[in-house]
Write a protein that holds these residues in place. Structure first.
Motif, PDB file in Angstrom:
ATOM      1  N   ASP A 221      58.977  40.559  48.125  1.00  0.00           N
ATOM      2  CA  ASP A 221      57.788  39.686  47.852  1.00  0.00           C
ATOM      3  C   ASP A 221      56.356  40.155  48.736  1.00  0.00           C
ATOM      4  O   ASP A 221      55.514  40.346  48.162  1.00  0.00           O
ATOM      5  CB  ASP A 221      58.144  38.171  48.111  1.00  0.00           C
ATOM      6  CG  ASP A 221      59.045  37.723  46.818  1.00  0.00           C
ATOM      7  OD1 ASP A 221      59.224  38.297  45.910  1.00  0.00           O
ATOM      8  OD2 ASP A 221      59.552  36.565  47.317  1.00  0.00           O
ATOM      9  N   LEU A 222      56.964  40.502  49.772  1.00  0.00           N
ATOM     10  CA  LEU A 222      55.857  40.941  50.669  1.00  0.00           C
ATOM     11  C   LEU A 222      55.490  42.392  50.347  1.00  0.00           C
ATOM     12  O   LEU A 222      54.085  42.582  50.291  1.00  0.00           O
ATOM     13  CB  LEU A 222      56.162  41.165  52.092  1.00  0.00           C
ATOM     14  CG  LEU A 222      56.421  39.570  53.125  1.00  0.00           C
ATOM     15  CD1 LEU A 222      57.106  39.951  54.331  1.00  0.00           C
ATOM     16  CD2 LEU A 222      54.913  39.244  53.437  1.00  0.00           C
ATOM     17  N   GLN A 223      55.941  43.222  49.953  1.00  0.00           N
ATOM     18  CA  GLN A 223      55.635  44.478  49.408  1.00  0.00           C
ATOM     19  C   GLN A 223      54.881  44.493  48.151  1.00  0.00           C
ATOM     20  O   GLN A 223      53.836  45.067  48.057  1.00  0.00           O
ATOM     21  CB  GLN A 223      56.831  45.618  49.163  1.00  0.00           C
ATOM     22  CG  GLN A 223      57.671  45.789  50.406  1.00  0.00           C
ATOM     23  CD  GLN A 223      56.897  46.647  51.447  1.00  0.00           C
ATOM     24  OE1 GLN A 223      55.779  47.056  51.179  1.00  0.00           O
ATOM     25  NE2 GLN A 223      57.470  46.988  52.721  1.00  0.00           N
ATOM     26  N   GLU A 224      55.239  43.699  47.398  1.00  0.00           N
ATOM     27  CA  GLU A 224      54.658  43.266  46.349  1.00  0.00           C
ATOM     28  C   GLU A 224      53.303  42.935  46.369  1.00  0.00           C
ATOM     29  O   GLU A 224      52.041  43.076  45.917  1.00  0.00           O
ATOM     30  CB  GLU A 224      55.284  42.480  44.892  1.00  0.00           C
ATOM     31  CG  GLU A 224      56.457  43.182  44.472  1.00  0.00           C
ATOM     32  CD  GLU A 224      57.380  42.330  43.599  1.00  0.00           C
ATOM     33  OE1 GLU A 224      56.875  40.925  43.692  1.00  0.00           O
ATOM     34  OE2 GLU A 224      58.395  42.718  43.130  1.00  0.00           O
ATOM     35  N   GLU A 225      53.147  41.781  47.433  1.00  0.00           N
ATOM     36  CA  GLU A 225      51.887  41.152  47.669  1.00  0.00           C
ATOM     37  C   GLU A 225      51.049  42.067  48.403  1.00  0.00           C
ATOM     38  O   GLU A 225      49.700  42.043  48.257  1.00  0.00           O
ATOM     39  CB  GLU A 225      52.005  39.906  48.592  1.00  0.00           C
ATOM     40  CG  GLU A 225      50.898  39.123  48.658  1.00  0.00           C
ATOM     41  CD  GLU A 225      51.253  37.716  49.178  1.00  0.00           C
ATOM     42  OE1 GLU A 225      52.067  36.927  48.676  1.00  0.00           O
ATOM     43  OE2 GLU A 225      50.682  37.138  49.987  1.00  0.00           O
ATOM     44  N   ILE A 226      51.427  43.139  49.216  1.00  0.00           N
ATOM     45  CA  ILE A 226      50.672  44.060  49.871  1.00  0.00           C
ATOM     46  C   ILE A 226      50.001  45.111  48.947  1.00  0.00           C
ATOM     47  O   ILE A 226      49.022  45.529  48.914  1.00  0.00           O
ATOM     48  CB  ILE A 226      51.516  44.606  50.948  1.00  0.00           C
ATOM     49  CG1 ILE A 226      52.031  43.815  52.107  1.00  0.00           C
ATOM     50  CG2 ILE A 226      50.975  45.947  51.605  1.00  0.00           C
ATOM     51  CD1 ILE A 226      52.837  44.330  53.298  1.00  0.00           C
ATOM     52  N   ALA A 227      50.969  45.394  47.950  1.00  0.00           N
ATOM     53  CA  ALA A 227      50.569  46.323  46.904  1.00  0.00           C
ATOM     54  C   ALA A 227      49.245  45.810  46.151  1.00  0.00           C
ATOM     55  O   ALA A 227      48.421  46.475  46.046  1.00  0.00           O
ATOM     56  CB  ALA A 227      51.544  46.878  46.057  1.00  0.00           C
ATOM     57  N   GLU A 228      49.368  44.333  45.666  1.00  0.00           N
ATOM     58  CA  GLU A 228      48.404  43.787  44.739  1.00  0.00           C
ATOM     59  C   GLU A 228      47.093  43.726  45.865  1.00  0.00           C
ATOM     60  O   GLU A 228      45.891  44.037  45.248  1.00  0.00           O
ATOM     61  CB  GLU A 228      48.777  42.478  44.664  1.00  0.00           C
ATOM     62  CG  GLU A 228      47.897  41.804  43.556  1.00  0.00           C
ATOM     63  CD  GLU A 228      47.731  42.430  42.245  1.00  0.00           C
ATOM     64  OE1 GLU A 228      46.551  42.327  41.885  1.00  0.00           O
ATOM     65  OE2 GLU A 228      48.507  43.199  41.949  1.00  0.00           O
ATOM     66  N   LEU A 229      47.403  43.319  47.161  1.00  0.00           N
ATOM     67  CA  LEU A 229      46.258  43.304  47.947  1.00  0.00           C
ATOM     68  C   LEU A 229      45.708  44.680  47.949  1.00  0.00           C
ATOM     69  O   LEU A 229      44.293  44.837  48.107  1.00  0.00           O
ATOM     70  CB  LEU A 229      46.394  42.664  49.317  1.00  0.00           C
ATOM     71  CG  LEU A 229      46.812  41.260  49.389  1.00  0.00           C
ATOM     72  CD1 LEU A 229      47.486  40.989  50.753  1.00  0.00           C
ATOM     73  CD2 LEU A 229      45.650  40.150  48.903  1.00  0.00           C
TER      74      LEU A 229
ATOM     75  N   GLU B 262      52.233  43.141  56.892  1.00  0.00           N
ATOM     76  CA  GLU B 262      53.047  44.157  57.465  1.00  0.00           C
ATOM     77  C   GLU B 262      53.777  43.990  58.731  1.00  0.00           C
ATOM     78  O   GLU B 262      54.790  44.359  58.858  1.00  0.00           O
ATOM     79  CB  GLU B 262      51.821  45.274  57.625  1.00  0.00           C
ATOM     80  CG  GLU B 262      51.424  45.949  56.411  1.00  0.00           C
ATOM     81  CD  GLU B 262      50.564  47.139  56.500  1.00  0.00           C
ATOM     82  OE1 GLU B 262      49.901  47.182  57.689  1.00  0.00           O
ATOM     83  OE2 GLU B 262      50.267  48.087  55.747  1.00  0.00           O
ATOM     84  N   ARG B 263      52.862  42.989  59.571  1.00  0.00           N
ATOM     85  CA  ARG B 263      53.630  42.466  60.686  1.00  0.00           C
ATOM     86  C   ARG B 263      54.914  41.547  60.231  1.00  0.00           C
ATOM     87  O   ARG B 263      55.794  41.407  61.028  1.00  0.00           O
ATOM     88  CB  ARG B 263      52.710  41.585  61.515  1.00  0.00           C
ATOM     89  CG  ARG B 263      51.550  42.417  62.096  1.00  0.00           C
ATOM     90  CD  ARG B 263      50.806  41.607  63.351  1.00  0.00           C
ATOM     91  NE  ARG B 263      50.127  40.556  62.658  1.00  0.00           N
ATOM     92  CZ  ARG B 263      48.844  40.722  62.120  1.00  0.00           C
ATOM     93  NH1 ARG B 263      48.072  41.532  62.529  1.00  0.00           N
ATOM     94  NH2 ARG B 263      48.319  39.412  61.880  1.00  0.00           N
ATOM     95  N   LYS B 264      54.852  40.644  59.338  1.00  0.00           N
ATOM     96  CA  LYS B 264      55.868  39.879  58.741  1.00  0.00           C
ATOM     97  C   LYS B 264      56.789  40.792  58.218  1.00  0.00           C
ATOM     98  O   LYS B 264      58.113  40.507  58.488  1.00  0.00           O
ATOM     99  CB  LYS B 264      55.421  39.229  57.510  1.00  0.00           C
ATOM    100  CG  LYS B 264      56.333  38.094  56.997  1.00  0.00           C
ATOM    101  CD  LYS B 264      57.130  37.134  58.483  1.00  0.00           C
ATOM    102  CE  LYS B 264      55.929  36.110  58.886  1.00  0.00           C
ATOM    103  NZ  LYS B 264      56.402  35.228  60.043  1.00  0.00           N
ATOM    104  N   VAL B 265      56.857  41.967  57.833  1.00  0.00           N
ATOM    105  CA  VAL B 265      57.814  42.636  57.364  1.00  0.00           C
ATOM    106  C   VAL B 265      58.405  43.333  58.472  1.00  0.00           C
ATOM    107  O   VAL B 265      59.693  43.074  58.583  1.00  0.00           O
ATOM    108  CB  VAL B 265      57.120  44.062  56.490  1.00  0.00           C
ATOM    109  CG1 VAL B 265      58.158  45.183  56.318  1.00  0.00           C
ATOM    110  CG2 VAL B 265      56.496  43.563  55.218  1.00  0.00           C
TER     111      VAL B 265
END
Length: 608
Positions: free
Chosen positions: A324-332, A261-264
Motif C-alpha cells: 500500500d505504501l509503495q502504491e501511494e508513493i508511486a501515485e504521489l 519512505e520512512r514508514k517503509v
C-alpha cells in the motif's frame, strides 16, 4: 536575485538571543525564530527561571521539548539579505505608472508608483507579502522565500515564489489580493514579452483574470457590468502566483513521499525484530520441551506451528502495508511529475485550467499510527511453556490452545470453541452511579451509559472518577468465573474490562495491569489495543459490535470476545490480589461522532 534593501531591515533577521543575523534559523511552536544553536543552548542550560522549554520572547512554556527543524524558507531569505547588505549597491531607477486606459481604477490607486525602482515589488504588494510571511512564521512553520528576477525584456515584472510548509496553507482557495485596490497590475497589460490570446468577442488581448468566475478577460470584459463587483487582477500576475503555488504543492508531495519512505523503513525494521523474536521463541520452546520430551512431543509441534502462524501473519500484514505504501508513493510521484511539467508550461490559460485539479492535496492514508507488532516480541510463548512444565501432565496437554490464545494474529481469525462455554458464567451487571464521572449519564436500570456535554451536579465522593470519563459496576469479584456482554455498536471510541477496587480515581490516571486496570480499548474507529505499558496493539479484521468479557479470578485470566463472530480477541493472564469490578468508559462525544451509549446486554447462549 537580491531583495530590495529599502524594504527590509537587519532587525527582521536578527536572533533575539545572540543579536546577530540568523544562522540556521528555526521556529518554535509559538512562532518566534532563533538560531538553532542559540535556542538549543538556551534550553540546555535551563533557560531563565529554570524552565528548560520556554520561549525567551513570549515566555510560553512547552511541556515537551519541541523538535526543531531548520526553517529553509527563512534561511533562504536571510542569505539573500546578507548578500544585499554586503553588496550595498542599489541602482535607483524610475518607473512610470502603468495605467489601463479602459480600467475604472482611481488615479490614486495605481499599482506601481512613479518612484518605484526597476525590478522592485510595489509597496502594497510587498507589505502584504511581509504580513503573510510574518503571519505564517507566527504559526511556527516555514513561511516564504521571495525572489525578484530582473529580466531585460520585462524589467518591471516581479516573480514571487512562496515556499510554505505543507501543513500551513489551504490550496483549495485562491490567495488574497495584495492590496485593497480592486484592479492593479504588476506589469503592463500590453507587455510585448507575452503573446496574449485575444478575446473572442472584443478581439483584445486577455490581459486580466477574474478570480470570482475563474476566467481570463480583456480590458473591455473586465469593465462589463457582470464583472463590476468581481475580484479582477492582471492575468500575468495571477499566473505568477499560481506558478508559485505549483512549487508549494510539489513540496507537499515530496514531504508525503519522504514520510512514507520512512514508514517503509520502519516497517521493514519491525519485521526484522519480529523474525528475530520468532527465532528466540522457537529456541526457548524447544529447550523447555526437551525436559519432558516423552510426554510433550505432539504438543511441541503444535506450539511451533502457532509461532510459525504468527510469524507468517506478521509477514503477510507487513507485505500488505508495504504494498500500500509503495502504491501511494508511486501515485504521489506521478502527481509530482505532472506538477513539475505544469510549472514549466508557458500557456497560462491551460495552466490555470489544469492548476485546480493538480494543486489540490491528494487523498492519502494517515500512516503515523501504522506499525507492525507481535506478542512474540514479549517472549510470551517461552514464558508460558516454562510455567506449564511445572504443572501436571494433564495441564500440559492444554498448552497449544493457551499459546494460540496469546500469539495468534487476528488477521487470520479462527472461531473460538469456548464462547458458548464462557457464556454459561453470565453475571447480572449494573453500573454504579456513585463511581461515575460527572459528565456520564446512566440509565435508570443501570444498563446504559453515555457521555454528556456538561458536568452534572453530583457529590464528589472518594469513589467517583473526577478526570477520566469512566464508571465501575456495583458487582465486584474476588473468586470464580464471570462473564458479561456489552453492545458497542458503531462507536468510534470505548474502553471495556475490569479494574481493581483500590485503584486511583482522582486526577490523571495511569492505566495498566500494574496499576489495577485490565481493559481493551478502541480509538478512532479502527485502532484496538490492550492497555499494557506500552499498549499491545491488536489487528482485528472483523469489527465487533458486541464485546464479551470473561474473568476467571482464580486463574487470573481476563478474555475479550467478538460475540457475533464467535472470535477470541485477546487474553491476558495476571494475578488478582484485590476485588475486581467491571470497568466501562464510553469516551467523549468527539463532536457527536461517538455519542452512542455502551449497553450491558442480556447473555444469550450462542449455538456452536
Amino acid at each position: 536575485m537580491a531583495l530590495p534593501a529599502a524594504f527590509l531591515s537587519e532587525d527582521q533577521f536578527t536572533c533575539s538571543i545572540c543579536l546577530e543575523v540568523f544562522n540556521k534559523p528555526v521556529s518554535t511552536p509559538c512562532g518566534h525564530s532563533f538560531c538553532q544553536s542559540c535556542i538549543s543552548s538556551y534550553w540546555d542550560r535551563g533557560g531563565k527561571g529554570g524552565n528548560s522549554c520556554q520561549c525567551p520572547i513570549c515566555k510560553k512554556s512547552f511541556r515537551k521539548r519541541p523538535e526543531l527543524h531548520i526553517n529553509r524558507a527563512l534561511q533562504g531569505i536571510t542569505e539573500q539579505f546578507k548578500q544585499v547588505a554586503n553588496a550595498s549597491m542599489w541602482t535607483d531607477q524610475s518607473m512610470g505608472q502603468v495605467d489601463n486606459p479602459n480600467s475604472n481604477v482611481h488615479p490614486n490607486q495605481s499599482a506601481l508608483s512613479q518612484a518605484q525602482r526597476t525590478g522592485e515589488m510595489p509597496d502594497g504588494i510587498f507589505a502584504e507579502m511581509m504580513t503573510r510571511f510574518q503571519g505564517l512564521s507566527a504559526s511556527g512553520v516555514p513561511s516564504a522565500t521571495i525572489s525578484y528576477p530582473s529580466e531585460p525584456q520585462s524589467p518591471s515584472r516581479v516573480n514571487v515564489h512562496l515556499a510554505f510548509n505543507s501543513q500551513s496553507m489551504d490550496h483549495g482557495s485562491p490567495p488574497p489580493a495584495y492590496s485593497t485596490i480592486r484592479r492593479h497590475s504588476v506589469s503592463s497589460a500590453e507587455d510585448p514579452a507575452f503573446n496574449l490570446p485575444l478575446c473572442p468577442v472584443h478581439r483584445r488581448e486577455l490581459a486580466f483574470f477574474c478570480r470570482t468566475d475563474n476566467i481570463c478577460l480583456c480590458s473591455i470584459c473586465s469593465n462589463a457590468a457582470e464583472h463590476k463587483e468581481h475580484n479582477i487582477t492582471p492575468a500575468k500576475r495571477e499566473w505568477f502566483i499560481k506558478k508559485s503555488q505549483v512549487g508549494i504543492a510539489d513540496m507537499e508531495l515530496r514531504d508525503l513521499i519522504e514520510e512514507r519512505e520512512r514508514k517503509v523503513e520502519e516497517l521493514q525494521n519491525s519485521l526484522k525484530g519480529i523474525q528475530a523474536a520468532a527465532q528466540r521463541e522457537t529456541e526457548g520452546a524447544v529447550c523447555a520441551f526437551t525436559k519432558l520430551i516423552s510426554t510433550v512431543e505432539c504438543c511441541q509441534a503444535e506450539v511451533l506451528e502457532v509461532i510459525e502462524l504468527s510469524l507468517r501473519a506478521a509477514e503477510g500484514r507487513t507485505q500488505n502495508l508495504l504494498k500500500d505504501l509503495q502504491e501511494e508513493i508511486a501515485e504521489l510521484k506521478k502527481r509530482s511529475d505532472a506538477l513539475n511539467q505544469l510549472s514549466h508550461s508557458e500557456d497560462y490559460v491551460l495552466f490555470l485550467q489544469m492548476f485546480p485539479s493538480l494543486s489540490s492535496r491528494p487523498q492519502t492514508k494517515t500512516w503515523s499510527g501504522v506499525s507492525v507488532s507481535s506478542p512474540m516480541t514479549s517472549g510470551v510463548v517461552h514464558s508460558t511453556v516454562t510455567q506449564m512444565m511445572d504443572r501436571l501432565q494433564e495441564d500440559i496437554r492444554k498448552l497449544p490452545e493457551l499459546c494460540q490464545r496469546s500469539t495468534l494474529d487476528q488477521s487470520v481469525p479462527r472461531p473460538s470453541t469456548k464462547v458458548k462455554r464462557v457464556q454459561e458464567y453470565a453475571a447480572d451487571i449494573t453500573l454504579d452511579p456513585n463511581t461515575a464521572h460527572p459528565r456520564l449519564i446512566i440509565s435508570g436500570d443501570g444498563k446504559q451509559v453515555h457521555c454528556g456535554e456538561n458536568h452534572q451536579l453530583v457529590t464528589d465522593t472518594p469513589e467517583r472518577f473526577d478526570r477520566v470519563v469512566c464508571v465501575l459496576a456495583h458487582q465486584g469479584f474476588s473468586s470464580g468465573r464471570h462473564y458479561w456482554e456489552v453492545e458497542v455498536g458503531d462507536k468510534t471510541d470505548w474502553d471495556l474490562g475490569i479494574a481493581s477496587q483500590s485503584i486511583n480515581r482522582k486526577g490523571k490516571i495511569t492505566v495498566s495491569p500494574a496499576n489495577g486496570y485490565w481493559f481493551l480499548s478502541l480509538r478512532d474507529q479502527m485502532d484496538y489495543a490492550f492497555r499494557t505499558e506500552p499498549s499491545t496493539n491488536l489487528m482485528v479484521s472483523i469489527r465487533p459490535s458486541r464485546i464479551g468479557i470473561y474473568v476467571d479470578c482464580d486463574k487470573g485470566l481476563v478474555s475479550f470476545y467478538n460475540v457475533e463472530a464467535r472470535l477470541l480477541l485477546y487474553t491476558f493472564t495476571d494475578s488478582f490480589t484485590d476485588v475486581v469490578h467491571p470497568f466501562f468508559s464510553p469516551c467523549t462525544n468527539r463532536s457527536g461522532r461517538n455519542q452512542a451509549p455502551l449497553i450491558i446486554c442480556p447473555v444469550a447462549v450462542t449455538d456452536q
